[in-house]
Design an enzyme around this catalytic site. Structure first.
Site, short mmCIF file in Angstrom:
data_model
loop_
_atom_site.label_atom_id
_atom_site.label_comp_id
_atom_site.label_asym_id
_atom_site.label_seq_id
_atom_site.Cartn_x
_atom_site.Cartn_y
_atom_site.Cartn_z
N THR A 72 0.83 -1.20 0.00
CA THR A 72 0.00 0.00 0.00
C THR A 72 0.86 1.25 0.00
OG1 THR A 72 -1.92 -1.05 1.05
CG2 THR A 72 -1.69 1.33 1.34
N ASN A 150 -5.99 -9.89 -8.21
CA ASN A 150 -5.94 -10.63 -6.95
C ASN A 150 -7.20 -11.45 -6.68
OD1 ASN A 150 -6.96 -7.90 -6.77
ND2 ASN A 150 -7.21 -8.21 -4.59
N SER A 198 5.10 -7.16 -2.37
CA SER A 198 4.93 -7.28 -0.93
C SER A 198 5.49 -8.61 -0.46
CB SER A 198 3.45 -7.17 -0.57
OG SER A 198 3.26 -7.28 0.82
N ALA A 199 6.09 -8.61 0.73
CA ALA A 199 6.76 -9.81 1.22
C ALA A 199 5.80 -10.89 1.69
CB ALA A 199 7.71 -9.44 2.37
N HIS A 200 4.70 -10.51 2.33
CA HIS A 200 3.87 -11.52 2.97
C HIS A 200 3.06 -12.36 1.99
CE1 HIS A 200 -0.34 -9.81 3.03
NE2 HIS A 200 0.34 -8.71 2.72
N THR A 237 14.48 5.00 9.39
CA THR A 237 15.37 3.85 9.59
C THR A 237 14.71 2.58 9.05
OG1 THR A 237 16.33 4.85 11.56
CG2 THR A 237 16.60 2.46 11.31
N CYS A 325 -8.57 -6.93 1.92
CA CYS A 325 -8.09 -5.62 2.38
C CYS A 325 -9.22 -4.64 2.64
CB CYS A 325 -7.12 -5.05 1.35
SG CYS A 325 -5.67 -6.09 1.10
#
Length: 384
Positions: A72, A150, A198-200, A237, A325
């Site tokens: 997002t 999706n 996205s990683a997940h 960071t 989502c």
């Protein structure tokens, strides 16, 4: 009690052991990647190794990868007025396909009156002729079209979209989140300007994503300002543990992609044949166009998604009504509405999405549940 069956892999995936190990190892590192001392250099090496892994999994150069808090944020960073290729005028309006994720449909940092929608056909594929007519207007546009949907899994004609956008001096953003890890993605060959992942969705941790930005793209302003992290594109960071897990998951996903696709496609075929045998009037959306190998969106006359999802859940099967989502809400699918499905069908879509741990027994369990539910949820005169 039988073990539950998870068939909602497009919503999120289990954390891969390799990603978990990488996260735990990174949590033990004290250094800030921006620090110049030994501890900082150790943290920076973890960051750069992960950047290399993510880039390699997407056929990209490492310095095109900008880490974000998720897809997002990546989409919001991508969607703003001003970007342009070297020597081209800045884009001042946004064109999105009608089936995009909600974070893209919201338009990012564009004003609402600068956003236009490109329709799709009944198979859920973007209408190239209509897109070209929108592009013909001035000024130049940023176009956002997802690589694969999706909900339906329909793969979009990105090479054709890129040609149209290039011919009109526009900029192209591709939301590759649903397709990542499931089909081959090569950022260089795709010739897109910006790409979100996205990683997940591939076995990495939640809360970490990336935006790939082509080297010759200019004028992409950061959404978060402050320090000079991520080459000034995203201040703050870096989430070192999340990034480390992302890199590990990306490496595994790239190695196993072809095996994953074959495994899921065989199970999907078994599922869809079974669904139709149980209820002959079952509709598989986007069935006749190329789809992601793991995705089935189906319905039958009289079916209501909210009731069916609960019914499957009570049978120990996790499925969804489409995108996950929307704060847990079950609502009519904007994707099916854009495809021309009537209100009844748009309220009845059930998404089954498979993963690397899905088994034949899982599919059999899902079909048994469907047989039970269909007897009460589907109109009697539509059953076979």
């Amino acid at each position: 009690m039988p073990q539950r069956v998870y068939l909602d892999w497009n919503a999120t995936t289990p954390l891969r052991p390799e990603a978990r190990d990488a996260v735990m190892a990174a949590l033990e590192v004290c250094g800030n990647p921006s620090s110049v001392h030994g501890e900082g250099r150790r943290a920076r090496k973890i960051l750069q190794d992960a950047r290399l892994a993510v880039a390699a999994s997407l056929g990209a150069e490492p310095d095109t990868v900008v880490f974000t808090s998720g897809a997002t944020e990546a989409n919001v960073l991508a969607l703003g007025p001003g970007p342009h290729r070297t020597g081209m005028p800045p884009v001042q309006r946004l064109i999105v396909s009608a089936i995009e994720h909600s974070s893209v449909l919201a338009g990012g940092r564009f004003a609402r009156d600068r956003i236009e929608t490109a329709p799709v056909d009944r198979a859920g594929v973007v209408d190239l002729a209509r897109l070209d007519r929108l592009l013909a207007d001035q000024p130049p546009a940023l176009v956002s079209v997802m690589l694969a949907n999706n909900e339906t899994g329909a793969i979009q004609p990105i090479p054709d979209v890129v040609k149209l956008v290039r011919a009109r001096n526009g900029v192209i953003h591709v939301d590759a989140v649903p397709a990542f890890g499931k089909i081959d993605i090569n950022f260089k060959k795709m010739d897109a300007d910006i790409l979100s992942v996205s990683a997940h969705k591939i076995g990495g941790p939640k809360g970490i994503g990336a935006l790939l930005v082509a080297k010759d793209l200019r004028g992409l302003e950061p959404a978060l300002t402050g320090g000079g992290q991520e080459k000034g594109r995203r201040a703050g960071t870096e989430n070192l543990a999340g990034i480390a897990g992302f890199g590990a998951a990306a490496a595994v996903a790239a190695t196993n992609r072809e095996r994953f696709a074959g495994h899921c496609e065989a199970l999907r075929r078994r599922l869809e044949i079974g669904l139709k045998r149980i209820v002959g009037s079952t509709i598989i959306f986007s069935e006749d166009v190329p789809r992601l190998p793991n995705t089935t969106l189906f319905t039958a006359p009289g079916l209501r998604a909210e009731t069916a999802v609960i019914g499957f859940d009570l049978e120990g099967i996790a499925v969804s009504s489409g995108s996950a989502c929307s704060s847990g809400k079950v609502q009519p699918s904007h994707v099916l509405a854009a495809m021309g499905a009537g209100p009844d069908l748009a309220r009845g879509g059930i998404r089954v999405s498979l993963g690397w741990e899905t088994t034949e027994n899982d599919i059999n369990r899902a079909l048994e549940a469907w047989r039970k539910l269909a007897g009460t949820l589907v109109r009697k005169n539509d059953e076979t």
